[in-house]
Design a protein around this motif. Structure first.
Motif, PDB file in Angstrom:
ATOM      1  N   ILE A  24       0.835  -1.199   0.000  1.00 15.21           N
ATOM      2  CA  ILE A  24       0.000   0.000   0.000  1.00 15.21           C
ATOM      3  C   ILE A  24       0.871   1.252   0.000  1.00 15.21           C
ATOM      4  N   VAL A  25       1.923   1.249   0.799  1.00 15.17           N
ATOM      5  CA  VAL A  25       2.827   2.398   0.848  1.00 15.17           C
ATOM      6  C   VAL A  25       3.487   2.611  -0.512  1.00 15.17           C
ATOM      7  N   SER A  26       3.926   1.528  -1.131  1.00 12.02           N
ATOM      8  CA  SER A  26       4.549   1.629  -2.451  1.00 12.02           C
ATOM      9  C   SER A  26       3.573   2.200  -3.477  1.00 12.02           C
ATOM     10  N   ALA A  27       2.330   1.731  -3.428  1.00 15.59           N
ATOM     11  CA  ALA A  27       1.311   2.228  -4.360  1.00 15.59           C
ATOM     12  C   ALA A  27       1.010   3.698  -4.092  1.00 15.59           C
ATOM     13  N   THR A  28       1.062   4.103  -2.836  1.00 14.72           N
ATOM     14  CA  THR A  28       0.815   5.502  -2.481  1.00 14.72           C
ATOM     15  C   THR A  28       1.905   6.396  -3.057  1.00 14.72           C
ATOM     16  N   PHE A  42      -7.810   7.108  -1.520  1.00 12.06           N
ATOM     17  CA  PHE A  42      -7.740   5.666  -1.280  1.00 12.06           C
ATOM     18  C   PHE A  42      -8.187   4.894  -2.522  1.00 12.06           C
ATOM     19  N   VAL A  43      -9.149   5.446  -3.235  1.00 12.60           N
ATOM     20  CA  VAL A  43      -9.646   4.780  -4.453  1.00 12.60           C
ATOM     21  C   VAL A  43      -8.536   4.703  -5.494  1.00 12.60           C
ATOM     22  N   GLN A  44      -7.829   5.808  -5.702  1.00 16.07           N
ATOM     23  CA  GLN A  44      -6.753   5.838  -6.683  1.00 16.07           C
ATOM     24  C   GLN A  44      -5.594   4.939  -6.261  1.00 16.07           C
ATOM     25  N   ILE A  45      -5.257   4.979  -4.986  1.00 18.54           N
ATOM     26  CA  ILE A  45      -4.165   4.139  -4.483  1.00 18.54           C
ATOM     27  C   ILE A  45      -4.527   2.667  -4.604  1.00 18.54           C
ATOM     28  N   ALA A  46      -5.769   2.340  -4.248  1.00 19.30           N
ATOM     29  CA  ALA A  46      -6.217   0.943  -4.334  1.00 19.30           C
ATOM     30  C   ALA A  46      -6.192   0.450  -5.769  1.00 19.30           C
ATOM     31  N   ARG A  48      -4.189   1.381  -8.143  1.00 25.98           N
ATOM     32  CA  ARG A  48      -2.797   1.114  -8.523  1.00 25.98           C
ATOM     33  C   ARG A  48      -2.276  -0.155  -7.856  1.00 25.98           C
ATOM     34  N   ALA A  49      -2.683  -0.379  -6.616  1.00 26.13           N
ATOM     35  CA  ALA A  49      -2.215  -1.554  -5.887  1.00 26.13           C
ATOM     36  C   ALA A  49      -2.947  -2.831  -6.292  1.00 26.13           C
ATOM     37  N   GLY A  50      -4.079  -2.679  -6.977  1.00 29.30           N
ATOM     38  CA  GLY A  50      -4.859  -3.844  -7.376  1.00 29.30           C
ATOM     39  C   GLY A  50      -5.616  -4.469  -6.217  1.00 29.30           C
ATOM     40  N   ILE A  51      -6.053  -3.629  -5.277  1.00 27.76           N
ATOM     41  CA  ILE A  51      -6.807  -4.104  -4.124  1.00 27.76           C
ATOM     42  C   ILE A  51      -8.039  -3.227  -3.940  1.00 27.76           C
ATOM     43  N   SER A  52      -8.854  -3.544  -2.953  1.00 28.19           N
ATOM     44  CA  SER A  52     -10.050  -2.744  -2.683  1.00 28.19           C
ATOM     45  C   SER A  52      -9.705  -1.602  -1.734  1.00 28.19           C
ATOM     46  N   PRO A  53     -10.404  -0.456  -1.835  1.00 23.85           N
ATOM     47  CA  PRO A  53     -10.167   0.644  -0.895  1.00 23.85           C
ATOM     48  C   PRO A  53     -10.374   0.213   0.551  1.00 23.85           C
ATOM     49  N   GLY A  54     -11.301  -0.721   0.763  1.00 27.69           N
ATOM     50  CA  GLY A  54     -11.558  -1.191   2.116  1.00 27.69           C
ATOM     51  C   GLY A  54     -10.360  -1.864   2.747  1.00 27.69           C
ATOM     52  N   LEU A  55      -9.539  -2.480   1.924  1.00 25.72           N
ATOM     53  CA  LEU A  55      -8.343  -3.136   2.454  1.00 25.72           C
ATOM     54  C   LEU A  55      -7.329  -2.095   2.936  1.00 25.72           C
ATOM     55  N   ILE A  56      -7.324  -0.950   2.289  1.00 22.75           N
ATOM     56  CA  ILE A  56      -6.430   0.124   2.747  1.00 22.75           C
ATOM     57  C   ILE A  56      -6.898   0.628   4.107  1.00 22.75           C
ATOM     58  N   THR A  57      -8.192   0.862   4.259  1.00 18.74           N
ATOM     59  CA  THR A  57      -8.694   1.374   5.529  1.00 18.74           C
ATOM     60  C   THR A  57      -8.570   0.348   6.645  1.00 18.74           C
ATOM     61  N   TYR A  58      -8.443  -0.926   6.314  1.00 20.79           N
ATOM     62  CA  TYR A  58      -8.196  -1.942   7.337  1.00 20.79           C
ATOM     63  C   TYR A  58      -6.822  -1.716   7.971  1.00 20.79           C
ATOM     64  N   HIS A  59      -5.855  -1.360   7.141  1.00 18.15           N
ATOM     65  CA  HIS A  59      -4.489  -1.162   7.623  1.00 18.15           C
ATOM     66  C   HIS A  59      -4.221   0.278   8.056  1.00 18.15           C
ATOM     67  N   PHE A  60      -4.882   1.231   7.412  1.00 18.41           N
ATOM     68  CA  PHE A  60      -4.693   2.645   7.728  1.00 18.41           C
ATOM     69  C   PHE A  60      -6.069   3.297   7.807  1.00 18.41           C
TER      70      PHE A  60
END
Length: 214
Positions: A24-28, A42-46, A48-60
């Motif tokens: 996630i940090v790398s994608a950010t 978070f939508v744009q970062i997700a 790029r990372a190929g994951i869901s925005p919800g997964l980002i909010t789980y960690h951050f």
């Protein structure tokens, strides 16, 4: 439930969680470098990372937490790179040369990281914690340089000058290097790094006549 965001839980994160946070940090970093801090949602970062925005909010939980982690990650990377170059330096001028040249080379090799932390540091919103941490680190670096210059003067290697003024000047010159390299991509990086280090070595070193007579 987001256990890894609670105080004291960092040591209990699994390898997979750490790997996901690093992803996630790398994608950010990539997202900020490409579209800018303001648009790096978070939508744009997700995406790029190929994951869901919800997964980002789980960690951050908050965007601010993620931006601070970007700062921590990049600065740790820079510190490791510069420490490796400065390790074993036999003089104060050699140590400073290693730091200056190392930072210039790092900036050329990893421009996206430099862009990301620069934009976060100047952000007007959602980055208060990251900015505060960045300012603390700059103050710490400034104090360390001042102390290094004082020690160099005490042992007679460096001429007399204001350690504060010299430390501020060194940091300002280093911070100006990334923009110069980005706006002038044809710059010979190694030569730029060498010239910048030469400049401060000459500014700090005692004249040969003084060194000989002492």
């Amino acid at each position: 439930m987001q256990p890894e965001n609670e105080p004291g839980d960092q040591g209990r994160r699994s390898f997979i969680e750490d790997a996901r946070r690093a992803q996630i940090v790398s994608a950010t970093i990539e997202t900020i470098a490409e579209i800018g801090y303001a648009k790096a949602s978070f939508v744009q970062i997700a995406r790029r990372a190929g994951i869901s925005p919800g997964l980002i909010t789980y960690h951050f939980v908050k965007r601010e937490e993620l931006m601070k982690q970007v700062m921590l990650t990049v600065h740790t990377s820079i510190d490791q790179a510069l420490s490796t170059r400065a390790e074993g330096a036999e003089s104060y001028t050699a140590a400073l040369r290693a730091l200056i040249e190392g930072f210039v080379l790092y900036s050329a090799e990893r421009p996206k990281e430099i862009i990301a932390i620069g934009q976060i540091a100047s952000a007007s919103r959602d980055a208060e914690a990251a900015r505060s941490w960045f300012e603390e680190q700059n103050a710490k670096t400034l104090a360390e340089l001042e102390e290094m210059f004082r020690e160099g003067q005490q042992v007679g290697e460096l001429r007399l000058f204001s350690p504060r003024v010299m430390a501020v000047s060194v940091i300002a010159a280093m911070e100006a290097a990334p923009a110069e390299l980005m706006t002038r991509p044809d710059t010979e990086v190694a030569a730029y790094a060498r010239e910048l280090a030469d400049l401060f070595e000459h500014a700090m070193s005692r004249p040969a006549s003084e060194a000989t007579s002492s």
